[in-house]
Design an enzyme around this catalytic site. Structure first.
Site, PDB file in Angstrom:
ATOM      1  CB  SER A 158     -10.920  -3.393   1.289  1.00 31.04           C
ATOM      2  OG  SER A 158     -11.660  -1.888   1.830  1.00 31.04           O
ATOM      3  CB  CYS A 163      -2.437   2.852   9.544  1.00 32.25           C
ATOM      4  SG  CYS A 163      -3.569   2.184   8.470  1.00 32.25           S
ATOM      5  CB  THR A 166     -28.641  -7.740   9.344  1.00 33.20           C
ATOM      6  OG1 THR A 166     -29.605  -8.301  10.357  1.00 33.20           O
ATOM      7  CG2 THR A 166     -29.673  -7.177   8.250  1.00 33.20           C
ATOM      8  CG  ASN A 174      -0.287  -0.350   2.580  1.00 32.80           C
ATOM      9  OD1 ASN A 174       0.339  -1.533   2.684  1.00 32.80           O
ATOM     10  ND2 ASN A 174      -0.437   0.740   3.433  1.00 32.80           N
ATOM     11  CG  HIS A 203     -12.455   2.067   1.513  1.00 29.47           C
ATOM     12  ND1 HIS A 203     -11.440   3.066   1.742  1.00 29.47           N
ATOM     13  CD2 HIS A 203     -12.253   1.039   2.251  1.00 29.47           C
ATOM     14  CE1 HIS A 203     -10.568   2.538   2.471  1.00 29.47           C
ATOM     15  NE2 HIS A 203     -10.980   1.521   2.894  1.00 29.47           N
TER      16      HIS A 203
HETATM   17  C1  LIG Z   1      -6.636  -0.051   3.172  1.00 27.02           C
HETATM   18  C2  LIG Z   1      -5.901  -1.288   3.309  1.00 27.02           C
HETATM   19  C3  LIG Z   1      -6.537  -2.288   4.223  1.00 27.02           C
HETATM   20  C4  LIG Z   1      -7.411  -1.989   5.285  1.00 27.02           C
HETATM   21  O1  LIG Z   1      -8.938  -2.044   4.467  1.00 27.02           O
HETATM   22  P1  LIG Z   1     -10.001  -1.417   5.218  1.00 27.02           P
HETATM   23  O2  LIG Z   1     -11.061  -1.620   4.260  1.00 27.02           O
HETATM   24  O3  LIG Z   1      -9.831   0.020   5.314  1.00 27.02           O
HETATM   25  O4  LIG Z   1     -10.316  -2.218   6.469  1.00 27.02           O
HETATM   26  C5  LIG Z   1      -5.518  -3.665   4.443  1.00 27.02           C
HETATM   27  N1  LIG Z   1      -4.705  -3.775   3.686  1.00 27.02           N
HETATM   28  C6  LIG Z   1      -4.159  -3.062   2.752  1.00 27.02           C
HETATM   29  C7  LIG Z   1      -2.927  -3.220   1.958  1.00 27.02           C
HETATM   30  C8  LIG Z   1      -4.592  -1.690   2.519  1.00 27.02           C
HETATM   31  O5  LIG Z   1      -4.240  -1.021   1.519  1.00 27.02           O
END
Ligand SMILES: *Cc1c(COP(=O)(O)O)cnc(C)c1O
Length: 396
Positions: free
Chosen positions: A200, A325, A238, A152, A202
């Site tokens: 994920s 983070c 749910t 990331n 988003h």
């Molecule tokens: C953003 C991210 C996560 C966390 O995902 P969330 O949906 O925000 O909890 C975990 N691992 C990586 C590599 C990410 O970029």
């Protein structure tokens, strides 16, 4: 002032298609998928359809998808489950890399306190590991290998298919945190030979607070949340149907447009990298080839990343120094330190993460502003003064 948003590895804007896909479940189709009446069954059909479409995008079966509250939960559950299943057979060894996301590293730290042994593979200075290094670390008591697909912070893409092949041959469960990869580069669960994979919504223009864990059929899975039969009894509660519908739409869109979007991103990325490398005493972090099309991560000697971000923000440029983070803490990124960068250098980092919405104009603005801000910060930096006077050696 125009906002130039280049922090898409932290989160993305929702696409119109994703918003449209979720709206019916906020307004009209409000049923509980577990209800037996027609309103509930309509919701159930939407849930099934979303699961099937997501499965198709990553080439797995619908029943291999478990919805979660996001990437962090998927990572936690995968690791907890594999650890518990391993422990029952007396296997309490786990292999990972030093530069995973904290949603992987923190559960592993906790498992160490509970008696597990974790091997943290070092990454090379280019931000990559090799499948051979994983193979060499596997022991008879290895319960799990967890290696992220794409990092990331620096965007490096690991040899996941090769690692998967080795783990399958050796009978070791293999999980990959593919949160940065899904929707951005092709992800084929079957071809990769992964057992578990986190994603994920988003991070690919879907809603926040929703994600999924792929678990290959036959791989034992512990129950994440007790209290109901949802997600085949593994995760009670749910379902977040609106979020799940947005995730399915966003992922389909991302996969349809992947080739065109990555070609565009790659072009913008390469312009940024080449332009920013013209700043003296700068470096690109992470391998240039095995890298997400959207990721630029640079270090500039003699400056502090946080100051750079604040000054860029004042000019409308929303970037990051690395992981969202760790922002706010003064420790340099564990990812950059893992590349072997000295603390002083790792402090001066800048991550620009692109999306399909970025333009050449954005790139021009960044290439105009970043050199000015770096020069300004160096001008007021005692560290830089020392370097320039030759009282300390340049590290890059
Ligand atoms: C953003 C991210 C996560 C966390 O995902 P969330 O949906 O925000 O909890 C975990 N691992 C990586 C590599 C990410 O970029």
């Amino acid at each position: 002032m125009k906002t130039v948003y280049v922090d898409n590895a932290a989160t993305t804007a929702m696409s119109d298609r994703a918003i449209e896909a979720m709206t019916p479940y906020l307004k009209g189709v409000y049923g509980n998928p577990s209800s037996l009446h027609s309103v509930g069954q309509t919701a159930k059909e939407a849930l099934d359809s979303a699961r099937a479409r997501i499965a198709k995008c990553i080439n797995c079966e619908p029943r291999e998808i478990y919805f979660t509250s996001g990437g962090s939960e998927a990572d936690n559950q995968a690791i907890r489950s594999a650890a518990a299943n391993g422990a029952r057979k007396g296997k309490k060894h786990i292999i990972t890399t030093v530069f995973e996301h904290h949603a992987v590293l923190h559960p592993l730290k906790k498992l160490e306190k509970e008696g597990f042994e974790v091997t943290y593979l070092d990454v090379h200075s280019n931000g990559l590991i090799t499948a051979e290094e994983v193979a060499a670390a596997i022991r008879p008591d290895t319960a799990l290998v967890t290696v992220m697909f794409a990092n990331n912070e620096i965007g490096t893409i690991q040899p996941i298919a090769e690692i998967g092949k080795i783990c399958r041959e050796r009978g070791v469960i293999f999980h990959t945190d593919a949160v940065q990869a899904v929707g951005h580069v092709p992800v084929d669960c079957a071809a990769l030979k992964v057992d578990m994979l986190s994603l994920s919504a988003h991070k690919f223009h879907g809603a926040k607070g929703v994600g999924a864990l792929y678990v290959r059929r036959g791989v034992p899975l512990q129950t994440f949340v007790e209290g109901g039969a949802q997600e085949r009894g593994k995760r009670a509660g749910t379902e977040n149907l609106a979020g799940i519908a947005s995730m399915a739409a966003a992922l389909e869109e991302a996969c349809e447009k992947m080739q065109a979007v990555s070609a565009k991103e790659r072009e913008l990325r390469d312009r940024l990298i080449d332009g920013l490398l013209k700043i003296p005493h700068s470096r690109l972090n992470g391998d240039r080839e095995s890298r997400l099309p959207s990721n630029v991560n640079m270090c500039f000697e003699g400056i502090e990343g946080e100051s750079l971000l604040l000054l860029l923000d004042a000019k409308g440029i929303c970037a990051s120094s690395g992981s969202a983070c760790t922002s706010g803490s003064l420790d340099p990124s564990h990812v950059l330190l893992a590349l072997g960068l000295p603390h002083e250098v790792a402090h001066g980092s800048l991550r620009l993460s692109l999306s399909s919405e970025n333009t050449r104009e954005d790139v021009e603005i960044i290439l105009r502003e970043v050199p000015k801000v770096v020069e300004y910060l160096r001008g007021i930096s005692p560290v830089w003064e020392k370097l320039e006077k030759g009282e300390a050696p340049h590290l890059i």
